[in-house]
Design a protein around this motif. Structure first.
Motif, short mmCIF file in Angstrom:
data_model
loop_
_atom_site.label_atom_id
_atom_site.label_comp_id
_atom_site.label_asym_id
_atom_site.label_seq_id
_atom_site.Cartn_x
_atom_site.Cartn_y
_atom_site.Cartn_z
N GLY A 79 19.96 -59.96 15.19
CA GLY A 79 19.29 -59.51 13.98
C GLY A 79 19.14 -60.60 12.93
N VAL A 104 4.71 -60.32 10.33
CA VAL A 104 6.06 -59.96 10.79
C VAL A 104 7.06 -59.97 9.63
CG1 VAL A 104 6.93 -62.27 11.38
CG2 VAL A 104 7.62 -60.31 12.73
N GLU A 105 6.67 -60.57 8.52
CA GLU A 105 7.57 -60.65 7.37
C GLU A 105 7.30 -59.55 6.35
OE1 GLU A 105 9.45 -64.48 6.25
OE2 GLU A 105 10.26 -62.78 7.36
N TYR A 128 12.93 -63.60 14.19
CA TYR A 128 14.06 -62.68 14.19
C TYR A 128 14.66 -62.69 15.59
CZ TYR A 128 12.18 -60.70 9.88
OH TYR A 128 11.73 -60.52 8.60
N SER A 129 16.00 -62.70 15.63
CA SER A 129 16.65 -62.60 16.93
C SER A 129 16.90 -61.13 17.23
CB SER A 129 17.97 -63.38 16.88
OG SER A 129 18.81 -62.96 17.92
N PRO A 130 16.34 -60.57 18.32
CA PRO A 130 16.52 -59.12 18.57
C PRO A 130 17.98 -58.75 18.82
CG PRO A 130 14.77 -60.05 19.95
CD PRO A 130 15.48 -61.20 19.35
N LYS A 156 13.10 -55.88 5.26
CA LYS A 156 12.09 -56.45 6.16
C LYS A 156 11.79 -55.40 7.20
CE LYS A 156 11.75 -60.72 4.61
NZ LYS A 156 10.53 -61.15 3.94
N THR A 193 6.70 -69.01 8.69
CA THR A 193 6.97 -67.61 9.02
C THR A 193 8.46 -67.52 9.32
OG1 THR A 193 6.35 -65.79 10.47
CG2 THR A 193 6.37 -67.95 11.46
N ALA A 194 8.87 -66.44 9.94
CA ALA A 194 10.29 -66.31 10.28
C ALA A 194 10.42 -65.78 11.70
CB ALA A 194 11.00 -65.38 9.31
N SER A 252 12.70 -56.20 10.89
CA SER A 252 14.01 -56.78 11.16
C SER A 252 14.77 -55.91 12.16
CB SER A 252 14.81 -56.89 9.87
OG SER A 252 16.14 -57.22 10.16
N PRO A 253 15.46 -56.52 13.12
CA PRO A 253 16.25 -55.72 14.07
C PRO A 253 17.39 -54.96 13.39
CG PRO A 253 15.93 -57.95 14.89
CD PRO A 253 15.46 -57.94 13.48
N ASN A 254 17.80 -55.40 12.18
CA ASN A 254 18.87 -54.70 11.47
C ASN A 254 18.41 -53.37 10.89
OD1 ASN A 254 20.79 -56.71 11.87
ND2 ASN A 254 20.04 -57.88 10.12
#
Lengths: 325, 156
Positions: free
Chosen positions: A110, B78-79, A105-107, B98, A102-103, B101-103
């Motif tokens: 990003g 989540v992906e 994500y850093s809040p 994504k 999976t991956a 994604s936070p972006n």
């Protein structure tokens, strides 16, 4: 079997030097425990690994005396070189199953980091390998559980002797010295690893079956058209003719079985550790299909992790093992 | 023959956590989408969800907002990702985003598809016959309506 000889000290002095016939010397030495100082010096104490079990130390055929310079081609020197190169981890590793990827994500930043989820299951120390008996230090670690009804009596006896439940899979983790041995039966959890430390993973990669040359060795094959008849992915030639040996050289790369071999991936970062669920998340991919067994140990090409309070049992185990040796 | 007695196994973490991927995914989604709005926007059970064929506008942390027809929703926890086909300076461009994604700051539904698309992946839209083309007009109209309503709804 050589005949048993009753000899006096005087007769011993007339015998050829010990290195010419160590077995004879050993049998004599056993009968005459009071040796002269010269003969005591000549007793060679190198541990040499043998295929069969030996009741006494096998004597070296070479002049391996403390007064002489160290033999570079000897088991002792090899072990000393290995320790000097600092490539043996200080502590054991664990066995885990690859559950999938999976991956994370850093809040804040990003950034997306792909990771592999590895799960530990009933990981316990099953045995030790010691320098005195086996010539090296290692911890035998078991994973999972195997029903006693499906096991052979000899293997059940091994586990009963060690006082550990039978394991589905057992693997050895080589360590530098006795300090790296954990107590037999000790459970290892996911908390063995810290977030942010580096690890190496070893697992069998996916089997590819009987693979052709293009897949196995990256050959380019032949053109798709322009008169090629039934020859698009073949080997082409297997070598030169009369001038190149009139034969195919042994070891020539050819199509064959590919995959299902141990593959080590070094320097993976531990991103998350979930001790309750037995999960270790490492960054990047790990060889093998989902459900395969993975050996995880501290990375040899990175500084050893700094672990002040994680190894309390090591002190007692070191004392026990050093008392035995 | 006497049976050989072996000790019982220790407690199993695998029995405690039978589906680690789901556990890790759920923890990540709770962290990245605490209100659950993004999950609802792409949920299969939500009738007001964004579907394949809708025109979506994605606002990113850095860069221009990108608008395009959603031709694929790749659901992977989540992906999860969406493929938008839009135009940048009259050139057809497809971009993956994504969803968690936070972006990706916001995903807005600019225009819903008139009828439900009859397939899950609308790759036929790559042909000139079906290509939606320039969506600037549609996006401008949507922005005007939103400004008139005073930022009423649509942004999630």
């Amino acid at each position: 079997m050589p005949p048993r000889i009753q000899l006096s000290h005087a007769r011993l002095a007339q015998l050829p030097p010990a290195f010419l016939n160590p077995t004879l010397y050993a049998s004599i030495a056993r009968q005459c425990p009071q040796q002269t100082q010269q003969q005591q010096q000549r007793t060679i104490r190198t541990v040499v690994k043998t295929k069969h079990h030996t009741k006494f130390l096998k004597l070296s055929r070479f002049n391996n005396l403390p007064s002489l310079p160290k033999l570079r081609a000897s088991a002792r020197s090899a072990i000393e070189r290995r320790i000097a190169s600092d490539t043996l981890p200080l502590r054991t590793g664990v066995l885990a199953t690859k559950k999938g990827m999976t991956a994370l994500y850093s809040p804040d930043t990003g950034k997306r980091t792909p990771c592999t989820i590895l799960q530990l299951d009933r990981v316990q120390v099953v045995g030790h390998k010691t320098a005195r008996k086996h010539g090296y230090w290692a911890v035998q670690v078991g994973y999972g559980h195997k029903r006693p009804a499906t096991m052979t009596r000899p293997m059940l006896g091994v586990y009963a002797g060690q006082g550990v439940a039978p394991k589905e899979r057992v693997a050895e983790f080589r360590v530098r010295d006795a300090k790296g041995l954990l107590g037999v039966g000790e459970a290892i959890t996911a908390g063995w690893f810290q977030e942010g430390q580096w690890v190496d993973t070893k697992s069998n990669n996916k089997g590819k079956g009987f693979a052709g040359g293009m897949k196995r060795h990256g050959w380019s094959g032949q053109p798709a058209s322009h008169g090629q008849s039934l020859t698009h992915r073949t080997m082409g030639s297997a070598g030169g003719s009369q001038g190149s040996g009139s034969r195919v050289i042994p070891g020539k790369n050819m199509p064959g079985r590919m995959g299902n071999e141990q593959h080590t991936i070094q320097n993976l970062k531990v991103l998350k550790v979930d001790e309750a669920n037995g999960l270790v998340l490492v960054s990047g991919p790990v060889s093998g299909p989902k459900g395969c067994i993975v050996k995880i140990q501290d990375a040899v090409k990175k500084p050893w992790p700094d672990l002040p309070g994680i190894l309390p049992s090591l002190e007692t185990t070191t004392q026990q093992v050093e008392a035995q040796t | 023959l006497q049976p050989i007695k072996v000790p019982p196994p220790p407690p199993s973490a695998r029995a405690v956590c039978k589906e680690p991927l789901k556990v890790v995914d759920a923890a990540q989604i709770a962290l990245l989408d605490p209100s659950g709005a993004r999950t609802r926007l792409f949920s299969k059970t939500n009738p007001d969800a964004a579907k394949v064929g809708d025109i979506l506008l994605v606002r990113q942390k850095s860069g221009e907002p990108f608008a395009g027809v959603c031709i694929n929703i790749r659901r992977r926890g989540v992906e999860t990702g969406i493929l938008l086909r839009g135009q940048l300076t009259r050139v057809g461009v497809e971009m993956w985003f994504k969803v968690y994604s936070p972006n990706v700051e916001a995903i807005e539904v600019v225009q819903r598809r008139r009828k439900r698309a009859r397939r899950a992946r609308l790759y036929y839209m790559r042909t000139p016959k079906h290509d939606p083309g320039n969506l600037e007009g549609v996006v401008r109209q949507y922005m005007r309506q939103r400004a008139m309503l005073g930022k009423g709804g649509g942004s999630k």
